[in-house]
Design a protein around this motif. Sequence first.
Motif, mmCIF file in Angstrom:
data_model
loop_
_atom_site.group_PDB
_atom_site.id
_atom_site.type_symbol
_atom_site.label_atom_id
_atom_site.label_comp_id
_atom_site.label_asym_id
_atom_site.label_seq_id
_atom_site.Cartn_x
_atom_site.Cartn_y
_atom_site.Cartn_z
ATOM 1 N N VAL A 118 0.846 -1.190 0.000
ATOM 2 C CA VAL A 118 0.000 0.000 0.000
ATOM 3 C C VAL A 118 0.883 1.243 0.000
ATOM 4 C CG1 VAL A 118 -1.690 1.321 1.323
ATOM 5 C CG2 VAL A 118 -1.888 -1.172 1.170
ATOM 6 N N GLY A 119 0.604 2.135 -0.937
ATOM 7 C CA GLY A 119 1.390 3.362 -1.028
ATOM 8 C C GLY A 119 2.651 3.217 -1.826
ATOM 9 N N GLY A 120 2.870 2.058 -2.434
ATOM 10 C CA GLY A 120 4.078 1.857 -3.209
ATOM 11 C C GLY A 120 3.959 2.414 -4.613
ATOM 12 N N ALA A 121 5.134 2.623 -5.258
ATOM 13 C CA ALA A 121 5.140 3.105 -6.637
ATOM 14 C C ALA A 121 4.704 1.978 -7.568
ATOM 15 C CB ALA A 121 6.534 3.594 -7.005
ATOM 16 N N LEU A 122 4.046 2.360 -8.688
ATOM 17 C CA LEU A 122 3.492 1.367 -9.608
ATOM 18 C C LEU A 122 4.405 1.077 -10.783
ATOM 19 C CD1 LEU A 122 -0.170 2.667 -9.711
ATOM 20 C CD2 LEU A 122 0.706 0.727 -8.427
ATOM 21 N N GLY A 123 5.232 2.031 -11.161
ATOM 22 C CA GLY A 123 6.076 1.858 -12.332
ATOM 23 C C GLY A 123 5.696 2.826 -13.420
ATOM 24 N N ALA A 175 -11.998 8.372 -10.890
ATOM 25 C CA ALA A 175 -11.204 7.366 -10.185
ATOM 26 C C ALA A 175 -11.272 7.596 -8.688
ATOM 27 C CB ALA A 175 -9.755 7.434 -10.657
ATOM 28 N N SER A 176 -11.232 6.496 -7.942
ATOM 29 C CA SER A 176 -11.149 6.554 -6.486
ATOM 30 C C SER A 176 -10.359 5.342 -6.021
ATOM 31 C CB SER A 176 -12.538 6.588 -5.849
ATOM 32 O OG SER A 176 -13.321 5.486 -6.283
ATOM 33 N N ILE A 177 -9.985 5.317 -4.763
ATOM 34 C CA ILE A 177 -9.157 4.232 -4.223
ATOM 35 C C ILE A 177 -9.890 3.550 -3.082
ATOM 36 C CG2 ILE A 177 -6.983 3.679 -3.072
ATOM 37 C CD1 ILE A 177 -5.752 6.075 -4.508
ATOM 38 N N LEU A 178 -9.930 2.218 -3.154
ATOM 39 C CA LEU A 178 -10.532 1.414 -2.094
ATOM 40 C C LEU A 178 -9.418 0.656 -1.371
ATOM 41 C CD1 LEU A 178 -12.991 0.046 -0.671
ATOM 42 C CD2 LEU A 178 -12.879 -1.703 -2.459
ATOM 43 N N SER A 179 -9.371 0.808 -0.065
ATOM 44 C CA SER A 179 -8.375 0.095 0.738
ATOM 45 C C SER A 179 -9.067 -0.915 1.633
ATOM 46 C CB SER A 179 -7.584 1.084 1.602
ATOM 47 O OG SER A 179 -6.856 1.984 0.794
#
Length: 476
Positions: A118-123, A175-179
């Motif tokens: 979680v919170g990591g870079a995607l590339g 767009a939204s983020i679900l954790s």
Amino acid sequence: MATISSPGVGTNGLDVKSIISQLVTLEKKPLDTLKLQAATVNTKISAYGQIKSLVSTLADAAGKLTSVTGWNGVTTTSSDSKFVSATAIGGTLPTTFSVEVQGLAKAQATASAALLPVGGALGAGTLRLELGKWSVAPASFTPGSGQPVDISISASDKLTDVASKINGSTAGVTASILSDASGERLLLRSKSTGEEFGFRLSVMEGGDTDIASAGNTDATGLSRLVAGSTTTQAALNAKATVNGIAVSSATNTFATTISGVTFKAEQITTAPIDITVGKDTAAVKTNVDEFVKAYNAINQLMQDATKYDAKTNAAGLLQGDSTAIALQNTLRNAIQSVTSGGGAFKRLADIGLTQQLGGDLTLDSTKFNKALTENPDDLKNLFRNTGSGSAEGIAVKIKAVTTNLLSADGFFKSKDDTLQLSLKRNAKDQATVNDKVDAFEKRITARYNALDKQMASLNGLNAYIAQQVTAWNKST
């Protein structure tokens, strides 16, 4: 203000200051009349401003009676608006139809696979979003007419950065983020409902422009956003039947299915919902009532302003004002006019709209409702017939009269200009009087100052002579 230079005369029993004050007050007497005249003019300006506002209201009321939409109003009812609501434009023909709703319009929604950490870079890479239509069997995507939107993602961007860039684009997707316990997911949703507004998300990494190549779908780097993603809601049109005939719409609003009528699917139905469109006679009655109210407001104000009360010998503010009387007569003549364009109706009295003692209009509802029911077209033409000359409708005539009165060079502008000019002349006259008073006060004060000095000199001489006489008497 001039002042007395020394006690002088005042010490000899003459109240010079009081004398000068009273003389100045007498000189100022014309100011009282001028100030009263100015106050009267200002009151007239205010009164004509109020009359102008009421005439504007009458013009608006007459305008509704000259407008087609004012006579073509319709009512639209639903047997159960919780399921289907409806509206109709003016002039729509009376009709009834039934609606059944089988499905509501939906916007496409997708969710990516859970991403860790979680919170990591995607590339780094490029996201491509395209709007279009999905077919189910076989599953395929047909792009719409719009251009794809490419969004550049840097190597350090996190999922929050990706969502922010999507929301800042023109891709037509939010767009939204679900954790949750398994990680964080990118949720996407079309901004618009309907089958034609589905979308496809693709990834291009390392300069590869083929979205179907293995490097762009291998669930590594940025491709994790598309690999394993699921469609949580397909893009759907609203589905309904009208009198048993199938219809669809990209939104829940069906604006072109029935001519003149817009109905909205609120919920899926369990039984047919009847939509009924009928003529709105209540709107016509309301417009006529507003016209009567607007005219009576002007008449009552003008009656009060121009009256003369013989018992109290009190005259209204505009009593004897020829322009006010002319305005009254202009409006009354328009109300009492006759038209040949109203068929069975020639004048307002024919439909129950008559003038009472004092000039107010009153409406006989029974007679009016009969005219509205039995001769609606003749009633409409009585007010709004656009023929020239004697065929012109009464509301058309009144609208023309009020428009002329309110125009930039009309009655009210001319009257206001006249009153404002009168105020300017009054102010100039007041200034002239004040100048004369100031000059008079200076002259009279100077004279009394001169008298004061002369009296002081005579008093000194008198004292000297008295002293010499006393000394002479002692020496003899």
